[in-house]
Design an enzyme around this catalytic site. Structure first.
Site: not given
Ligand code: AMP
Length: 549
Positions: A196, A339, A447, A452
């Site tokens: 990650t 994930e 918050k 929210w």
């Molecule tokens: P990563 O594991 O680095 O790809 O990050 C995943 C996170 O990116 C997700 O849990 C979201 O918070 C954010 N994310 C991915 N796609 C989107 C999207 N289309 N809009 C908003 N947030 C996103």
């Protein structure tokens, strides 16, 4: 084998029990789409052209070479590489022999890199020569790595004395046979590993199984509508969740692939897309901003471009409109995570929504996507109670499915709730048609007075303002309301809108009580290794900020 369960009297189906493995995807493309193109803007400079037929032959040479180096099933082999045909070969050869392809994000801080190479105990590191300096810094500090192999031919191999004798990739594979008998093994065997990005704390390894990658590919081609007619450019890096799975999905349908190498600025992308008649490209919003700027100055879209998939961060409405209205390029918003392999939802319109007005369609398209078969979605409150799918209630988004993580690499504990769901850390709404809308990361949510406020929605609304180039919203302590939003902006030019001006604009798009308490301007926003704004850094930067009394 029958799945465990409480039912008695079940009768096994009588179909072949063939494992879902990754290597047959490339064998299929090599056999039946052997003349389909794989094009790369090479790290060395020129455009490189090959085909699936040639790629499969070279993958087999590489598999032989890896075996000759003593790489065994289960061993980890790392890459520090851009999107190229050689990186594609590594994906398939490493997984094909039962080893694990660990794609390392070269934009991580070097300490993180050392940590994850050591954690993964990688035996080899294949690297693009742009990372020679990085490799020199890693070489003597990660003892598990036996060899660092540059992805080039002998003529381009680095001659840095700190690296000692270097065997170039092309010389490594050259002596080997171009046939390889792909072994068959259990489909739950690990094929690739991706850590990650650290946005959620210390990097943790996500270990993808062959089965997950193949099922994900089936889902990807159907939900993202990839076909043999497509020429696909994954702008998303191959070190970020396997380029969203495109390198596995495209060969499944025989779609051509185009790789941008390291040149991801608007002009380079435009030229590559235009030259290769790319039909579909996938990437994060920050990349599309560069491309859109170039499209505007060129006054046209790249030839052949039909659609873009935008994910990784929220696609602002202004970006969706720019692609669709100014240039006739369809936008499919998508959401996923490291994930989740990463496909979670994809936004395509159901037929009944196609007649909506453009403004309503854009609004619907700004939702992250529509449920796809294979990923169960639910939203829950802080006590774990299920919330209604009414498009209004917002809660913790949890997912479940065959390509969703069960536990992190070398962690024994399951990363799941007691009843077997993965909590994404995102806050979302879900509606009865399956459309999911991310309102925030759980830790980014603001918050205010017990309610929210969605920082994502505020940012997207702010991005529609003509003076705003980039926007981030964070919650700042407020004596009366607990927290109130602070809008942090990078402007396009010298003009700086006042708070009253911006709120007048935002007030037409979001509820009045969401409006920022203050606006502040910065030269740039901190961008993380996967192209996303780093809210953690902003919160640190503004931790002493106080609203005027
Ligand atoms: P990563 O594991 O680095 O790809 O990050 C995943 C996170 O990116 C997700 O849990 C979201 O918070 C954010 N994310 C991915 N796609 C989107 C999207 N289309 N809009 C908003 N947030 C996103």
């Amino acid at each position: 084998m029958m799945p465990p369960g409480p039912l008695s009297g079940l009768i096994p189906g009588q179909m072949m029990d063939r494992p879902l493995l990754v290597a047959p995807l490339m064998r299929f493309a090599g056999d039946y789409h052997g003349d389909t193109a794989v094009v790369t803007r090479s790290v060395e400079g020129p455009i490189h052209r090959t085909t699936y037929g040639e790629t499969h032959r070279r993958v087999q040479k590489l598999a032989n070479a890896l075996k000759a180096l003593g790489i065994k099933p289960g061993d980890r082999v790392a890459t520090l590489a851009w999107n190229t045909w050689r990186h594609l070969e590594l994906y398939y050869a490493v997984a094909g022999i039962g080893a694990i392809c660990h794609t390392v994000n070269p934009r991580l801080p070097i300490e993180h890199m050392r940590l994850i190479l050591a954690h993964a105990t990688d035996r080899l590191v294949f690297y693009d020569t742009t990372f020679t300096e990085l490799v020199a810094g890693l070489k003597n500090s990660v003892p598990c790595v036996e060899q660092f192999i540059p992805l080039c031919d002998a003529a381009h191999a680095p001659s840095d004395p700190r690296l000692g004798d270097v065997l170039a990739y092309e010389d490594l594979i050259a002596p080997h046979a171009e046939t390889f008998d792909w072994p068959e093994f259990n489909e739950n065997t690990a094929a690739s590993l991706c850590y990650t990005s650290g946005t959620t704390g210390t990097p943790k390894g996500v270990l993808y199984s062959h089965r997950a990658l193949v099922l994900h590919s089936y889902s990807m081609v159907s939900s993202s509508r990839m076909t043999v007619d497509d020429v696909i450019l994954p702008v998303v890096p191959m070190f970020h969740v396997n380029a969203w799975g495109v390198p596995y999905a495209a060969p499944m349908v025989g779609a051509a692939q185009v790789f941008a190498g390291r040149a991801m600025d608007g002009q380079s992308l435009f030229e590559l897309m235009d030259g290769e008649a790319v039909t579909c490209a996938l990437g994060v919003p920050t990349l599309w901003m560069g491309l859109l700027t170039h499209m505007r100055s060129a006054g046209r879209k790249p030839k052949g471009l039909e659609r873009v998939v935008i994910g990784g961060a929220a696609a602002p409405e202004s970006m969706i409109e720019a692609f669709e209205l100014e240039f006739g390029v369809e936008v499919n918003h998508a959401w996923g995570m490291t994930e989740t392999t990463p496909l979670g939802v994809v936004n395509t319109l159901k037929p009944k929504f196609k007649a909506l007005s453009q403004a309503e369609r854009t609004k619907l398209k700004s939702k992250q996507g529509r449920a796809i078969f294979g990923v169960d979605l639910r939203i829950v409150d802080e006590h774990g109670n299920a919330l209604p799918h009414d498009g209004v209630a917002a809660g913790h988004l949890q997912v479940r499915g065959p390509w969703i993580i069960q536990s992190y690499f070398k962690h024994d504990a399951r990363a799941l709730t007691a009843d077997g769901w993965f909590d994404t850390g995102d806050i979302a709404t879900l509606d009865g048609d399956g459309y999911m809308h991310i309102t925030d990361r759980a830790k980014d949510v603001i918050k205010s007075g017990g309610e929210w406020i969605s920082s994502v929605d505020l940012e997207n609304a702010a991005l529609g303002h003509p003076d705003v180039a980039m926007a981030a919203v964070i919650g700042i302590h407020h004596p009366r309301w607990t927290e109130r939003p602070l809008l942090i902006c990078v402007t396009k030019g010298a003009a700086r809108p006042t708070l009253a001006e911006i709120n007048d604009y935002l007030g037409r798009k979001v509820p009045k009580w969401w409006l920022p308490e203050a606006i502040t301007f910065v030269e740039s926003l901190p961008i993380g290794p996967t192209g996303k704004i780093q809210k953690v850094k902003l919160r640190e930067q503004f931790k002493d900020y106080r609203f005027d009394a």
